[in-house]
Scaffold this motif. Sequence first.
Motif, PDB file in Angstrom:
ATOM      1  N   LYS A   1       8.105  -7.576 -15.804  1.00  0.00           N
ATOM      2  CA  LYS A   1       8.340  -8.591 -16.831  1.00  0.00           C
ATOM      3  C   LYS A   1       9.407  -8.127 -17.824  1.00  0.00           C
ATOM      4  O   LYS A   1      10.296  -8.891 -18.191  1.00  0.00           O
ATOM      5  N   TYR A   2       9.303  -6.868 -18.270  1.00  0.00           N
ATOM      6  CA  TYR A   2      10.304  -6.342 -19.210  1.00  0.00           C
ATOM      7  C   TYR A   2      11.685  -6.274 -18.565  1.00  0.00           C
ATOM      8  O   TYR A   2      12.697  -6.518 -19.234  1.00  0.00           O
ATOM      9  N   MET A   3      11.733  -5.948 -17.272  1.00  0.00           N
ATOM     10  CA  MET A   3      13.031  -5.927 -16.583  1.00  0.00           C
ATOM     11  C   MET A   3      13.614  -7.334 -16.510  1.00  0.00           C
ATOM     12  O   MET A   3      14.820  -7.517 -16.721  1.00  0.00           O
ATOM     13  N   GLN A   4      12.786  -8.333 -16.282  1.00  0.00           N
ATOM     14  CA  GLN A   4      13.231  -9.715 -16.240  1.00  0.00           C
ATOM     15  C   GLN A   4      13.747 -10.142 -17.615  1.00  0.00           C
ATOM     16  O   GLN A   4      14.802 -10.797 -17.724  1.00  0.00           O
ATOM     17  N   ILE A   5      13.057  -9.764 -18.669  1.00  0.00           N
ATOM     18  CA  ILE A   5      13.495 -10.105 -20.042  1.00  0.00           C
ATOM     19  C   ILE A   5      14.813  -9.420 -20.350  1.00  0.00           C
ATOM     20  O   ILE A   5      15.741 -10.039 -20.919  1.00  0.00           O
ATOM     21  N   ALA A   6      14.945  -8.151 -19.959  1.00  0.00           N
ATOM     22  CA  ALA A   6      16.188  -7.416 -20.210  1.00  0.00           C
ATOM     23  C   ALA A   6      17.352  -8.047 -19.453  1.00  0.00           C
ATOM     24  O   ALA A   6      18.460  -8.155 -19.992  1.00  0.00           O
TER      25      ALA A   6
ATOM     26  N   MET B   1       3.897  -5.360 -15.946  1.00  0.00           N
ATOM     27  CA  MET B   1       4.580  -5.344 -17.245  1.00  0.00           C
ATOM     28  C   MET B   1       5.999  -4.820 -17.112  1.00  0.00           C
ATOM     29  O   MET B   1       6.918  -5.344 -17.743  1.00  0.00           O
ATOM     30  N   ALA B   2       6.209  -3.803 -16.281  1.00  0.00           N
ATOM     31  CA  ALA B   2       7.558  -3.271 -16.074  1.00  0.00           C
ATOM     32  C   ALA B   2       8.468  -4.331 -15.472  1.00  0.00           C
ATOM     33  O   ALA B   2       9.636  -4.474 -15.874  1.00  0.00           O
TER      34      ALA B   2
END
Length: 54
Positions: A45-50, A42-43
Motif C-alpha cells: 500500500k505504501y509503495m502504491q501511495i509513493a 502495508m508495504a
Amino acid sequence: MKSLVSRFFNDESGATAIEYGLIAGLIGVVIITAARTVGTNMAAKYMQIANNLS
C-alpha cells in the motif's frame, strides 16, 4: 513400590504441560503469520501511495 509405579502412570500433569506448550506454540505461529501478512500488505500500500505521489 507398586503404588509408586501406579501413581507414576496415573500422573497427567506432564501431559497437560506439553499440551499448553503446543497451544502456545501454535498461537505464536498464527501471530507471526498474521503480522507478516499485514506487513506485506502495508508495504504494498505504501509503495502504491509513493508511486502515485511521484
